[in-house]
Design an enzyme around this catalytic site. Structure first.
Site, PDB file in Angstrom:
ATOM      1  N   HIS A  37      -2.382 -38.460  11.434  1.00  0.00           N
ATOM      2  CA  HIS A  37      -2.241 -39.517  10.567  1.00  0.00           C
ATOM      3  C   HIS A  37      -2.647 -40.943  11.171  1.00  0.00           C
ATOM      4  CE1 HIS A  37       1.389 -37.015   8.690  1.00  0.00           C
ATOM      5  NE2 HIS A  37       0.465 -37.405   7.684  1.00  0.00           N
ATOM      6  N   ASP A 152      -6.218 -30.525   5.404  1.00  0.00           N
ATOM      7  CA  ASP A 152      -6.228 -30.029   3.899  1.00  0.00           C
ATOM      8  C   ASP A 152      -7.574 -30.248   3.397  1.00  0.00           C
ATOM      9  OD1 ASP A 152      -3.335 -30.056   3.820  1.00  0.00           O
ATOM     10  OD2 ASP A 152      -3.239 -32.035   4.510  1.00  0.00           O
ATOM     11  N   MET A 186      -1.904 -30.192  13.836  1.00  0.00           N
ATOM     12  CA  MET A 186      -0.676 -31.032  13.677  1.00  0.00           C
ATOM     13  C   MET A 186      -0.458 -30.935  12.273  1.00  0.00           C
ATOM     14  SD  MET A 186      -0.716 -34.118  16.349  1.00  0.00           S
ATOM     15  CE  MET A 186      -0.999 -33.738  18.224  1.00  0.00           C
ATOM     16  N   SER A 188       3.077 -32.142   9.482  1.00  0.00           N
ATOM     17  CA  SER A 188       4.429 -32.461   9.300  1.00  0.00           C
ATOM     18  C   SER A 188       5.405 -31.471   9.195  1.00  0.00           C
ATOM     19  CB  SER A 188       4.477 -33.339   7.891  1.00  0.00           C
ATOM     20  OG  SER A 188       3.742 -34.478   7.880  1.00  0.00           O
TER      21      SER A 188
HETATM   22  O1  PAF Z   1      -1.933 -34.947   2.343  1.00  0.00           O
HETATM   23  C1  PAF Z   1      -1.018 -35.532   1.987  1.00  0.00           C
HETATM   24  O2  PAF Z   1      -0.129 -35.921   2.638  1.00  0.00           O
HETATM   25  C2  PAF Z   1      -0.797 -35.726   0.580  1.00  0.00           C
HETATM   26  O3  PAF Z   1      -1.109 -34.448  -0.185  1.00  0.00           O
HETATM   27  C3  PAF Z   1      -1.151 -37.004  -0.221  1.00  0.00           C
HETATM   28  C4  PAF Z   1      -2.594 -36.834   0.000  1.00  0.00           C
HETATM   29  C5  PAF Z   1      -0.570 -38.096   0.603  1.00  0.00           C
HETATM   30  C6  PAF Z   1      -0.990 -36.943  -1.558  1.00  0.00           C
HETATM   31  O4  PAF Z   1       0.685 -37.039  -1.707  1.00  0.00           O
END
Ligand code: PAF
Length: 279
Positions: A37, A152, A186, A188
């Protein structure tokens, strides 16, 4: 860093920046932040004058209630990390603020086809939830730029498609997956892994790497390579849901002449469902 929890406060904070002609970058997250992040925040910083991060555990994108309930909420630590990374504004709304009429009746955004396979097939409704909340976050923030992670990968293509189809006009950028030293992407959800599962988990990336090397050598029996990767993942004690080679630009099945490819995979490792990909 300023933190706001309501749409009204978000709009009030954004207004002077927009009037001053400053470029705004958005980094949407669900919190429980890791180095991946923070790489998105760094990219956002480089692309705009102001960086807005959001933390919202979006119930609409969870296909299993127990997953939603277990998802870690770590707002205080996340806010400190975002402030340290140079975020100007954190928007951390409650569910009522995002779905004032309730989540069940909310207008939804669907990207058909792309949203129905791979992750979409295994997690029904997931991408409708993602596209809906990202569309709402774009509408509330009206950013010039938004940054998402390539881990993702399917989500990234869905957001790009939605952004183009609905003429939202946001420049959607992406950052490569950040990995642990042993290759594990990585996530969550890695915190769900106990020591034994944590030791097994890098097998997912290892199998994709072997698959990728075979492609680079010129091997072209795609189904056999997918099966070999599945077997390698299973042999390591994980339970694969899919391993699939696709075209990078649209996730269609590749033809023999396609060169821009991505291998996508999902596997259960104990209590954690891991996803990964290798372009
Ligand atoms: O990738 C994520 O953390 C979530 O799918 C997002 C893009 C913040 C939408 O809730």
């Amino acid at each position: 860093m300023q933190t706001v929890h309501t749409r009204a406060a978000l709009a009030a904070a954004l207004d002077p920046w927009r009037r001053a002609g400053e470029r705004i970058a958005l980094v949407p997250t669900m919190g429980n932040l890791h180095a991946g992040h923070l790489a998105l925040v760094r990219r956002a910083r480089a692309e705009a004058d102001r960086v807005v991060a959001t933390i919202f555990v979006n119930p609409l994108q969870f296909d299993r209630p127990e997953d939603l309930a277990a998802y870690p909420r770590t707002l205080e630590a996340d806010a400190a990390a975002l402030a340290g990374a140079g975020v100007d504004l954190l928007f951390a709304p409650a569910e009522q603020e995002v779905y004032p009429r309730g989540r069940d009746g909310v207008t939804r955004v669907e990207v058909p086809g792309l949203g129905d396979e791979l992750e979409g097939a295994h997690r029904p409704g997931h991408f409708i939830g993602v596209a809906t909340v990202v569309c709402k976050l774009f509408a509330m923030t009206r950013p010039d730029v938004a940054v998402f992670g390539e881990k993702d990968f399917q989500q990234l293509l869905i957001i790009r498609t939605m952004n183009a189809d609905l003429d939202l006009g946001v420049r959607v950028l992406s950052e490569p997956t950040v990995r642990e030293p042993d290759g594990l992407a990585m996530s969550s959800r890695n915190g769900y892994l106990g020591p034994e599962d944590r030791a097994r988990a890098p097998a997912l990336h290892a199998a994709l790497s072997v698959f990728g090397e075979a492609l680079t050598r010129g091997e072209r029996d795609f189904p056999a390579l997918e099966q070999a990767a599945r077997s390698q993942i299973e042999a390591a004690g994980l339970r694969p849901e899919y391993v699939s080679l696709r075209r990078r630009q649209d996730l269609d099945l590749p033809g023999p002449g396609d060169r821009e490819l991505v291998i996508l995979a999902a596997a259960w490792c104990g209590p954690a469902r891991l996803i990964d990909n290798l372009p």
